[in-house]
Scaffold this motif. Sequence first.
Motif, PDB file in Angstrom:
ATOM      1  N   GLN A  52       0.815  -1.220   0.000  1.00  0.00           N
ATOM      2  CA  GLN A  52       0.000   0.000   0.000  1.00  0.00           C
ATOM      3  C   GLN A  52       0.850   1.272   0.000  1.00  0.00           C
ATOM      4  OE1 GLN A  52      -2.060   1.285   3.559  1.00  0.00           O
ATOM      5  NE2 GLN A  52      -1.133  -0.360   4.743  1.00  0.00           N
ATOM      6  N   ALA A  53       2.163   1.105  -0.070  1.00  0.00           N
ATOM      7  CA  ALA A  53       3.060   2.270  -0.096  1.00  0.00           C
ATOM      8  C   ALA A  53       3.135   2.834  -1.509  1.00  0.00           C
ATOM      9  CB  ALA A  53       4.446   1.878   0.406  1.00  0.00           C
ATOM     10  N   VAL A  54       2.015   3.369  -1.980  1.00  0.00           N
ATOM     11  CA  VAL A  54       1.958   3.987  -3.305  1.00  0.00           C
ATOM     12  C   VAL A  54       1.522   5.439  -3.145  1.00  0.00           C
ATOM     13  CG1 VAL A  54       1.477   1.845  -4.538  1.00  0.00           C
ATOM     14  CG2 VAL A  54      -0.416   3.192  -3.664  1.00  0.00           C
ATOM     15  N   ALA A  55       1.889   6.246  -4.124  1.00  0.00           N
ATOM     16  CA  ALA A  55       1.534   7.675  -4.069  1.00  0.00           C
ATOM     17  C   ALA A  55       0.070   7.841  -4.464  1.00  0.00           C
ATOM     18  CB  ALA A  55       2.433   8.460  -5.015  1.00  0.00           C
ATOM     19  N   ILE A  56      -0.717   8.425  -3.574  1.00  0.00           N
ATOM     20  CA  ILE A  56      -2.101   8.749  -3.916  1.00  0.00           C
ATOM     21  C   ILE A  56      -2.311  10.245  -3.665  1.00  0.00           C
ATOM     22  CG2 ILE A  56      -3.012   6.440  -3.436  1.00  0.00           C
ATOM     23  CD1 ILE A  56      -4.071   7.519  -0.767  1.00  0.00           C
ATOM     24  N   PRO A  57      -3.236  10.882  -4.386  1.00  0.00           N
ATOM     25  CA  PRO A  57      -3.453  12.323  -4.213  1.00  0.00           C
ATOM     26  C   PRO A  57      -3.797  12.677  -2.766  1.00  0.00           C
ATOM     27  CG  PRO A  57      -4.633  11.507  -6.143  1.00  0.00           C
ATOM     28  CD  PRO A  57      -4.103  10.308  -5.423  1.00  0.00           C
ATOM     29  N   ALA A  58      -3.493  13.897  -2.376  1.00  0.00           N
ATOM     30  CA  ALA A  58      -3.710  14.337  -0.988  1.00  0.00           C
ATOM     31  C   ALA A  58      -5.183  14.334  -0.598  1.00  0.00           C
ATOM     32  CB  ALA A  58      -3.120  15.732  -0.798  1.00  0.00           C
ATOM     33  N   ASP A  59      -6.065  14.504  -1.583  1.00  0.00           N
ATOM     34  CA  ASP A  59      -7.491  14.559  -1.243  1.00  0.00           C
ATOM     35  C   ASP A  59      -8.139  13.174  -1.270  1.00  0.00           C
ATOM     36  OD1 ASP A  59      -7.245  14.219  -3.962  1.00  0.00           O
ATOM     37  OD2 ASP A  59      -8.969  15.483  -4.468  1.00  0.00           O
ATOM     38  N   GLN A  60      -7.332  12.125  -1.478  1.00  0.00           N
ATOM     39  CA  GLN A  60      -7.845  10.749  -1.464  1.00  0.00           C
ATOM     40  C   GLN A  60      -7.255   9.980  -0.286  1.00  0.00           C
ATOM     41  OE1 GLN A  60      -9.328   8.625  -4.535  1.00  0.00           O
ATOM     42  NE2 GLN A  60     -10.392  10.557  -4.763  1.00  0.00           N
ATOM     43  N   LYS A  61      -7.967   8.945   0.145  1.00  0.00           N
ATOM     44  CA  LYS A  61      -7.412   8.054   1.168  1.00  0.00           C
ATOM     45  C   LYS A  61      -7.746   6.616   0.812  1.00  0.00           C
ATOM     46  CE  LYS A  61     -11.001   7.465   4.663  1.00  0.00           C
ATOM     47  NZ  LYS A  61     -11.271   7.508   6.081  1.00  0.00           N
TER      48      LYS A  61
END
Length: 415
Positions: free
Chosen positions: A117-126
């Motif tokens: 799960q250590a992937v880059a996701i946008p700041a407004d997503q979880k």
Amino acid sequence: MTDSGNGKMVVGLDIGTSKVVALVGEITERGTIEVVGIGSHPSRGLRKGVVVNIESTVQSIQRAVEEAELMAGCQIDSVYVGIAGNHIRSLNSHGIVAIREREVSTADMERVIDAAQAVAIPADQKILHILPQEYVIDTQEGVKEPLGMSGVRLESKVHLVTCAVNAVQNIEKCIRRCNLNVDDVILEQLASSYSVLTDDEKELGVCIVDIGGGTTDIAIFTEGAIRHTAVIPIAGDQVTNDIAMALRTPYQHAEDIKIKYACALAEMTNADETIKVPSVGDRAPRDLSRQALAEVVEPRYDELLTLIQAELRRSGFEELVAAGIVLTGGTSKMEGVIELAESIFHMPVRLGVPHDIEGLSDVVRNPIYATSVGLLQYAQQNMEEGVPSAPSSQGRPQKQESFMSRLKQWVQGNF
């Protein structure tokens, strides 16, 4: 969970665009779910699966919950809630770790899921869900339960589902305003898959399509694991709008006409059949052939099913869904939908209704309740597993204390 003298009680809350459904289920000693209470109320504060009016949503939830409490004769204090909307994103990821003691332990499985799960996701997503697909031990692929197996390297392949932070916060806020706690937030098509799909279908390859009021939710399973999820922001409300505009009738009457008389395939209707169409204002109702109504409805369903087919192609799994398509949700009930879908997809299509349910089963064996029954079955599986072997079910953001406890474990294991 609910207050009740006998048995474990769970509550599923499906906050949809067109309706809010609360189901109270009792987990029996035999391990089955008995539905003991149902509450349903029109949804006023959502648009395409997302809260746009907190006050209206709170009122709809309260009415549905009160109705379910009255029928079940218990006090509801927490719920498992579904989430949908165009903000849902998904991706497949994988992680690799070294196996510490040459034998896979629970700690190893937690570490490899953390790595995945250590992937880059946008700041407004979880991250909403981390759903393991399979594990690889050294070169051995297709391992479902690696615990206790010997090896040097452990790899996990997972399906990550993310959602907008504010969308989850608004749903949780509405539920808390009703003096309820949130046990967990679950992706709606994932919940529906629990109630309408069989293990054989998931193993062979199947695409579940949950057509609701505001969104159409898609999930693809192969080899027993979820591979792809997507949301299309077109569903039953667009059909109702088309009817209202074409027949020049108020929206509520258009909804009633859709439910009672509409057909998704014009060739299945008879030109001699007529229906009464209420007019706007003080004008007198008009007579209309049912075939003319079907000619309004069919293009919208054709468009929606074509979009679903395009999404299936884009996912790369179109050739792997040997069990075909399972349609569920309230908008899939219309006459002619299955036949139209088979002509577009060129594969088997069936209507999915909830199964393995007791109690008020005559009522809930209906595609409308696919998500809410699935929430109960998801909750039951969670409770049976206790602490899951992999954090696939919680999907909540990592809290500070869990990070500290993992750091402590790592220090103890390495020094």
